[in-house]
Design an enzyme around this catalytic site. Structure first.
Site, short mmCIF file in Angstrom:
data_model
loop_
_atom_site.label_atom_id
_atom_site.label_comp_id
_atom_site.label_asym_id
_atom_site.label_seq_id
_atom_site.Cartn_x
_atom_site.Cartn_y
_atom_site.Cartn_z
N TYR A 109 -32.94 24.35 14.59
CA TYR A 109 -33.11 24.60 16.02
C TYR A 109 -33.35 23.38 16.88
O TYR A 109 -33.28 23.46 18.11
CB TYR A 109 -34.21 25.65 16.22
CG TYR A 109 -33.78 26.99 15.66
CD1 TYR A 109 -32.89 27.79 16.35
CD2 TYR A 109 -34.22 27.42 14.41
CE1 TYR A 109 -32.45 28.99 15.83
CE2 TYR A 109 -33.79 28.62 13.88
CZ TYR A 109 -32.91 29.41 14.60
OH TYR A 109 -32.47 30.59 14.07
N PHE A 135 -42.46 37.04 15.68
CA PHE A 135 -41.62 37.90 16.52
C PHE A 135 -40.17 37.70 16.16
O PHE A 135 -39.83 36.83 15.39
CB PHE A 135 -41.85 37.60 18.02
CG PHE A 135 -41.64 36.18 18.42
CD1 PHE A 135 -40.40 35.75 18.87
CD2 PHE A 135 -42.67 35.26 18.37
CE1 PHE A 135 -40.19 34.43 19.26
CE2 PHE A 135 -42.49 33.94 18.75
CZ PHE A 135 -41.25 33.52 19.17
#
Length: 437
Positions: free
Chosen positions: A146, A437
């Site tokens: 990322y 999450f």
């Protein structure tokens, strides 16, 4: 891949990924319709190497909102998944900013190296910026993916393993809550007490995000998701003398015996407290549960003083899974940096390189004596040069400028600039996110 555990739909807003998407090399990337959620769920399970788990269609339908659940279609088959939702992220000083929370990121092994993730990510970040998100956040299953999209590791997950026989309990001189008490509550009671208490706590902790109703339903077993084995935990609520909840601990105890000798481990999943005396009371309770010989704290603030509360701090050893946790990408530099407070007055000019353009340019951060700051574009000479990933790592002050400079991830353009600017960005509490999450 990106982790996927919690989070239901929030206000969808505008700027969603186009329903028709784009087609590249015969693979169409587009928003998933509500009637395609079951297929998307199966593709997600395959992507996370959990093809054996049962279907979670109804749960996924609860998460679905137009334009936020994305799939890459090779013919009729979904070969990559992506989902985002709006979250509130607490920043230093207690304000919250709108964050694009990214989750459920997978690419099937047969379709890697085709640019599917980049196209899904690019579309989502553009839509998030249009919706007014100041930052994007995710939990990275793999470290090296990322940074190329401008994300940097912004918080750490930190836990402890505590040998209670060696620890000797908590120090007797620690502050207590006069008239306070602790009660075990049912899961139904937790669904009533937990959300308001958590909302009061999360604005005190930089890096925390909000929890929606669906998350609380999962935490308390009202909704069970295949592949995530749920066993009812214990929930201990601390109340002050007036009966107001001020803290919460959620934990499990394994039933392990060494012959006729109890040798149980208590695992703490959640502990939130509005003040230090409440936290101390909850730790004292957890360390006194009968039959427990070891306490495992899965995730607590990286600068939490827990070991120093013990009579023997060396009884606390670091949890094996301690690592970077939440990653952050700045989408709107002015909105993000104007929302937070700072540690010392001063001024720094950052020259940011960002291949996708969101944070690119030269930015001046000016901090007043009261800790408020103003960020704006400037043409002044820069003090520090860095890329978008390093900016994301610095935003919540979960990382330090001198350390990044030594690592070669920040370049000093003015001698001493890294140490001076670090004083501006410093916060009393290190950023910490308790929730996946």
């Amino acid at each position: 891949m990106g982790n996927e555990t919690n989070g239901g739909p929030r206000d969808p807003g505008s700027g969603r990924v186009k329903e028709q998407g784009e087609t590249v090399d015969g693979i169409q990337i587009r928003a998933v319709g509500e009637d395609e959620v079951e297929e998307w769920d199966r593709a997600l399970a395959v992507g996370f190497l959990r093809s054996h788990v049962g279907r979670a269609t109804e749960f996924r339908r609860r998460q679905w909102e137009p334009g936020r659940m994305i799939g890459a279609f090779d013919g009729d088959r979904i070969v990559a998944t992506f989902r985002s939702f709006d979250a509130e992220l607490t920043v230093p000083g207690g304000a919250v900013v709108k964050a694009d929370a990214i989750t459920a990121v997978t690419v099937t092994a047969t379709h890697r190296r085709r640019g599917l993730l980049r196209r899904m990510m690019t579309g989502d970040l553009a839509a998030a910026r249009e919706r007014g998100a100041a930052v994007a956040i995710l939990v990275a299953a793999e470290y090296n993916i990322y940074g190329r999209y401008g994300f940097g590791p912004a918080t750490r997950g930190h836990g402890w393993n505590i040998d209670l026989l060696r620890a000797g309990g908590l120090r007797a001189d620690l502050p207590t809550v006069p008239g306070g008490r602790i009660d075990l509550v049912s899961m139904e009671e937790l669904r009533k007490i937990g959300p308001e208490l958590f909302d009061r706590w999360r604005v005190t902790q930089p890096g925390a995000i909000d929890r929606d109703e669906l998350t609380w339903q999962r935490h308390t077993g009202e909704i069970e998701v295949p592949g995530f084995d749920w066993k009812e935990p214990f929930a201990a609520v601390h109340r002050d003398a007036e009966g107001t909840p001020t803290g919460l601990a959620v934990y499990k105890v394994d039933d392990t015996w060494d012959g006729s000798y109890p040798n149980c481990t208590l695992t703490v999943h959640d502990l939130v407290a509005l003040d230090r005396p409440t936290a101390t009371a909850l730790w004292r309770y957890l360390f006194s549960v009968d039959w427990v010989r070891k306490v495992t704290v899965e995730n607590v603030g990286p600068d939490d003083p827990l070991p120093m509360l013990l009579n023997e701090p060396r009884a606390a050893t670091p949890h094996a899974e301690n690592a970077d946790f939440m990653w952050l990408r700045v989408l709107d530099v002015e909105a993000a940096f104007n929302a937070r407070t700072y540690g010392a007055p001063g001024r720094v000019v950052l020259d940011v390189e960002d291949r996708d353009g969101y944070a690119a340019g030269r930015w001046a951060i000016e901090v007043a004596a009261d800790g408020t700051g103003r960020c704006a574009r400037t043409t002044d000479e820069a003090d520090l040069a860095l890329d978008a990933s390093a900016l994301g790592a610095l935003y919540l002050a979960g990382e330090t400028l001198p350390r990044l400079a030594v690592a070669g991830l920040v370049t000093e353009l003015r001698p001493g600039a890294a140490a001076a600017a670090d004083l501006l960005l410093r916060t009393p509490l290190l950023a910490w996110n308790i929730d996946g999450f």
